[in-house]
Structure formats: C-alpha cells, structure tokens
Design a protein around this motif. Structure first.
Motif, PDB file in Angstrom:
ATOM      1  N   ASP A  68       0.824  -1.209   0.000  1.00  0.00           N
ATOM      2  CA  ASP A  68       0.000   0.000   0.000  1.00  0.00           C
ATOM      3  C   ASP A  68       0.860   1.263   0.000  1.00  0.00           C
ATOM      4  N   TRP A  69       1.993   1.232   0.698  1.00  0.00           N
ATOM      5  CA  TRP A  69       2.884   2.392   0.713  1.00  0.00           C
ATOM      6  C   TRP A  69       3.452   2.644  -0.681  1.00  0.00           C
ATOM      7  N   ILE A  70       3.867   1.583  -1.357  1.00  0.00           N
ATOM      8  CA  ILE A  70       4.447   1.736  -2.696  1.00  0.00           C
ATOM      9  C   ILE A  70       3.395   2.233  -3.687  1.00  0.00           C
ATOM     10  N   VAL A  71       2.193   1.691  -3.616  1.00  0.00           N
ATOM     11  CA  VAL A  71       1.114   2.122  -4.501  1.00  0.00           C
ATOM     12  C   VAL A  71       0.817   3.608  -4.299  1.00  0.00           C
ATOM     13  N   GLU A  72       0.829   4.040  -3.035  1.00  0.00           N
ATOM     14  CA  GLU A  72       0.543   5.447  -2.743  1.00  0.00           C
ATOM     15  C   GLU A  72       1.643   6.366  -3.260  1.00  0.00           C
ATOM     16  N   HIS A  73       2.891   5.971  -3.097  1.00  0.00           N
ATOM     17  CA  HIS A  73       4.006   6.861  -3.426  1.00  0.00           C
ATOM     18  C   HIS A  73       4.516   6.692  -4.851  1.00  0.00           C
ATOM     19  N   PHE A  74       4.120   5.611  -5.519  1.00  0.00           N
ATOM     20  CA  PHE A  74       4.525   5.387  -6.904  1.00  0.00           C
ATOM     21  C   PHE A  74       3.278   5.023  -7.726  1.00  0.00           C
ATOM     22  N   PRO A  75       2.389   5.981  -7.911  1.00  0.00           N
ATOM     23  CA  PRO A  75       1.142   5.696  -8.632  1.00  0.00           C
ATOM     24  C   PRO A  75       1.441   5.202 -10.046  1.00  0.00           C
ATOM     25  N   GLY A  76       0.697   4.185 -10.461  1.00  0.00           N
ATOM     26  CA  GLY A  76       0.899   3.610 -11.779  1.00  0.00           C
ATOM     27  C   GLY A  76       1.884   2.464 -11.805  1.00  0.00           C
ATOM     28  N   LYS A  77       2.666   2.283 -10.738  1.00  0.00           N
ATOM     29  CA  LYS A  77       3.621   1.180 -10.674  1.00  0.00           C
ATOM     30  C   LYS A  77       2.880  -0.136 -10.463  1.00  0.00           C
ATOM     31  N   THR A  78       3.303  -1.166 -11.184  1.00  0.00           N
ATOM     32  CA  THR A  78       2.718  -2.491 -10.988  1.00  0.00           C
ATOM     33  C   THR A  78       3.301  -3.103  -9.720  1.00  0.00           C
ATOM     34  N   VAL A  79       2.438  -3.349  -8.726  1.00  0.00           N
ATOM     35  CA  VAL A  79       2.869  -3.876  -7.433  1.00  0.00           C
ATOM     36  C   VAL A  79       2.027  -5.109  -7.117  1.00  0.00           C
ATOM     37  N   ARG A  80       2.690  -6.174  -6.750  1.00  0.00           N
ATOM     38  CA  ARG A  80       1.995  -7.418  -6.426  1.00  0.00           C
ATOM     39  C   ARG A  80       2.401  -7.872  -5.029  1.00  0.00           C
ATOM     40  N   ASP A  81       1.415  -8.199  -4.180  1.00  0.00           N
ATOM     41  CA  ASP A  81       1.767  -8.843  -2.913  1.00  0.00           C
ATOM     42  C   ASP A  81       1.776 -10.354  -3.145  1.00  0.00           C
ATOM     43  N   VAL A  82       2.922 -10.957  -2.851  1.00  0.00           N
ATOM     44  CA  VAL A  82       3.155 -12.383  -3.122  1.00  0.00           C
ATOM     45  C   VAL A  82       3.506 -13.070  -1.804  1.00  0.00           C
ATOM     46  N   PRO A  83       3.352 -14.389  -1.727  1.00  0.00           N
ATOM     47  CA  PRO A  83       3.686 -15.085  -0.477  1.00  0.00           C
ATOM     48  C   PRO A  83       5.162 -14.931  -0.126  1.00  0.00           C
ATOM     49  N   ILE A  84       5.443 -14.758   1.172  1.00  0.00           N
ATOM     50  CA  ILE A  84       6.844 -14.689   1.580  1.00  0.00           C
ATOM     51  C   ILE A  84       7.527 -16.023   1.353  1.00  0.00           C
ATOM     52  N   TYR A  85       6.830 -17.110   1.613  1.00  0.00           N
ATOM     53  CA  TYR A  85       7.379 -18.448   1.384  1.00  0.00           C
ATOM     54  C   TYR A  85       6.346 -19.266   0.624  1.00  0.00           C
ATOM     55  N   PHE A  86       6.832 -20.243  -0.078  1.00  0.00           N
ATOM     56  CA  PHE A  86       5.995 -21.343  -0.535  1.00  0.00           C
ATOM     57  C   PHE A  86       6.848 -22.581  -0.359  1.00  0.00           C
ATOM     58  N   TRP A  87       6.226 -23.703  -0.250  1.00  0.00           N
ATOM     59  CA  TRP A  87       6.971 -24.958  -0.184  1.00  0.00           C
ATOM     60  C   TRP A  87       6.393 -25.914  -1.205  1.00  0.00           C
ATOM     61  N   ASP A  88       7.272 -26.453  -2.077  1.00  0.00           N
ATOM     62  CA  ASP A  88       6.787 -27.509  -2.963  1.00  0.00           C
ATOM     63  C   ASP A  88       6.541 -28.779  -2.139  1.00  0.00           C
ATOM     64  N   GLU A  89       7.299 -28.933  -1.050  1.00  0.00           N
ATOM     65  CA  GLU A  89       7.000 -29.952  -0.052  1.00  0.00           C
ATOM     66  C   GLU A  89       6.891 -29.225   1.283  1.00  0.00           C
ATOM     67  N   MET A  90       5.713 -29.260   1.886  1.00  0.00           N
ATOM     68  CA  MET A  90       5.529 -28.531   3.133  1.00  0.00           C
ATOM     69  C   MET A  90       6.472 -29.074   4.203  1.00  0.00           C
ATOM     70  N   PRO A  91       6.965 -28.216   5.084  1.00  0.00           N
ATOM     71  CA  PRO A  91       7.888 -28.689   6.113  1.00  0.00           C
ATOM     72  C   PRO A  91       7.232 -29.610   7.123  1.00  0.00           C
ATOM     73  N   ILE A  92       5.892 -29.614   7.147  1.00  0.00           N
ATOM     74  CA  ILE A  92       5.198 -30.435   8.140  1.00  0.00           C
ATOM     75  C   ILE A  92       4.916 -31.818   7.587  1.00  0.00           C
ATOM     76  N   ASP A  93       5.837 -32.366   6.811  1.00  0.00           N
ATOM     77  CA  ASP A  93       5.680 -33.681   6.209  1.00  0.00           C
ATOM     78  C   ASP A  93       5.379 -34.716   7.305  1.00  0.00           C
ATOM     79  N   GLY A  94       4.178 -35.251   7.286  1.00  0.00           N
ATOM     80  CA  GLY A  94       3.797 -36.253   8.267  1.00  0.00           C
ATOM     81  C   GLY A  94       3.284 -35.685   9.578  1.00  0.00           C
ATOM     82  N   ALA A  95       3.370 -34.352   9.764  1.00  0.00           N
ATOM     83  CA  ALA A  95       2.907 -33.746  11.013  1.00  0.00           C
ATOM     84  C   ALA A  95       1.492 -33.211  10.824  1.00  0.00           C
ATOM     85  N   PRO A  96       0.655 -33.293  11.848  1.00  0.00           N
ATOM     86  CA  PRO A  96      -0.712 -32.777  11.722  1.00  0.00           C
ATOM     87  C   PRO A  96      -0.711 -31.267  11.551  1.00  0.00           C
TER      88      PRO A  96
END
Length: 296
Positions: free
Chosen positions: A152-180
C-alpha cells in the motif's frame, strides 16, 4: 543465499526453485561472486548457473555486456544489490523485465528502530535507505512484496507502478511432512521457541528486551518452562543466558529446526521494531504452533 541463516535468503532460494519449476533457465549472480558452500553446490545441483570465481571478480558490467541481450527478466533482491545492478541492466539488458522483490522497506525498519530507542525526528539511516529504495522502486517495471503494508505504501508513493503482494514463502513440499496441520496434541509439547539470526538488529533487540522484561515473569509463573533460542551469532548477553532454563542452540540445520518446531509449545516473536512479514511467523503457522508476538 544462505537460506539456513536468514529469512530473506530463504525467500530468494525458494523463489529461484519456483522459477525453475515454471520452466525458466535461472542464473544467480551473488553480488560478491563468492561460492559460499554448501549453498552454491545445492543451487548448481538444482540446475541453477551460479556466477562465481575470479573471472567475474565484481565485474557485473562485463558479464552483462556479453550476456545481457539474452535475459528476459531480472529478479532483483535487496535494495543495495538492486541499486548496484540497475545501471548495468539498463545499459546492457534494456529488453529485460525488471522485477524487484521488496522483502521489506528498510527505511521503515530503521525509522521504527529510531523511535523504539526513544529518539525523535527522522533517523539519518532511514533517510539513507529511503533514497536507495525510492531510486530502485522508480526504475523497475514490477514490484513484488510479501507485505500488504509495504504494497500500500508503494502504490501510494509510486502511482501507476505495478505492485503485487506475493507469499513470503511457498513450499513444494511442506515442512510439516507427516505432522498434523494443527500441531497435534499440544499438551505433549513444552517450552518456548524463538528463531532468528542475531546479526539482524531487530532480533537481538527483541530478545534482549524479552529476556530482561518478560522471561522472569514467565519463569515466576511456570518455573519448569524452558526457552529455546535458535539462530546464528548470538551475542555475549544471549550466550551468557545458556543454562537449565534457557537453551542457546545457535544456528540449526533444516532437520534440526524442524524438530525444534515439532517440540515447541509456543513460538515467541517479541520484536519491538521491524518491517515486512516475518519468516519465523510464517514457519510457525506452517507447523501449527501457537504464536505470541508484539503488534509490529
């Protein structure tokens, strides 16, 4: 990136893996061209070309002069790195899409640090970082950030800029392998866990505050409770705490860190200042461990 050392490096590593899975040919250029191990070997084993060695020797412009025309996209991480590469990219790879991964706004973190320490006005370090970050944000085509506040800060201060909020992490294999996913029977767990490298000032400041002000109150109420500190480069004050009540583990490998999350009853994130989204918070969520944190 030393993905076992800090959250920003883990983010960079996971996004390179994602790019590979999406069919890109990935070339990683560390700013110092140093082949840190075992990280470089792991990247190369995945099929990532890592630029390192004396033949590169900090000559970013020479490699880009030869190869820049072949680049479709450049994914820039960390503001000082992006600022150093941008002039060479604009000269030698004008066709490339420039994407900046804004892990957090460094100037915001430094200003909050300034205020947490009881000082008034604008922090000189915040001004320095803001100049760097605004130069980068103005120059790139697309900005990615894991934080909606930063977005939101970037959108406000740089109007017209393409800004995407993306996940900080993703896991192709979740770290909770086998854990509930809910963490299982939390009554079988014990202790408090903090994860964070102590070279990062917010982590050091937060745990200094926590161990001085909060931990004695917890111990008075629950004398058997243990506090586990996980993270590289603990300072002398942290190391001096090591004993029966506080276990200072230092940096752990991924499997050891997984075990720490599986055994923890509560994860604590006692940061007094900072910016962006905390990797330690997302990891605790992924493991289904309750979190107690400060509002920042």
């Amino acid at each position: 990136p030393a993905w076992d050392a800090d959250a920003g490096s883990r983010l960079s590593y996971l996004y390179m893996r994602l790019l590979l899975q999406e069919g890109y040919r990935v070339c990683f250029a560390p700013m110092n061209y140093f082949p840190a191990q075992p990280h470089t070997r792991r990247l190369e084993a995945l099929g990532i070309e890592v630029l390192h060695g004396h033949e590169y020797g900090a000559r970013h412009s020479e490699w880009l002069a030869r190869n820049g025309r072949h680049l479709h996209a450049v994914y820039l991480h960390r503001p000082h790195v992006a600022a150093a590469y941008l002039p060479h990219l604009q000269e030698h790879a004008p066709q490339a899409r420039l994407i900046y991964q804004c892990h957090d706004l460094h100037f915001l973190r430094e200003q909050r640090r300034h205020e947490a320490e009881g000082r008034k006005g604008t922090a000189p370090e915040a001004e320095r970082w803001r100049a760097i970050e605004e130069r980068v944000l103005a120059a790139v085509h697309v900005v990615h950030t894991p934080s909606v506040f930063e977005r939101d800060w970037i959108v406000e201060h740089f109007p017209g800029k393409t800004v995407r909020d993306v996940p900080i992490y993703f896991w192709d294999e979740m770290p909770i392998d086998g854990a509930p996913a809910d963490g299982g029977d939390l009554r079988a767990r014990s202790g408090l866990l903090f994860v964070g490298g102590f070279r990062h000032p917010p982590n050091e400041d937060g745990m200094t505050w926590f161990t001085r002000e909060i931990w004695p109150l917890i111990r008075a109420a629950e004398p058997q409770t243990q506090l586990h500190l996980v993270g590289g480069h603990p300072n002398a004050e942290m190391r001096a705490l090591h004993g029966e009540a506080v276990r200072v583990h230092g940096r752990l490998g991924d499997e050891e860190l997984d075990s720490a999350y599986l055994g923890a009853r509560v994860v604590v994130v006692p940061l007094r200042y900072g910016a962006g989204v905390k990797g330690k918070l997302i990891e605790a969520f992924a493991w289904g461990v309750p979190v107690v944190t400060t509002s920042v």
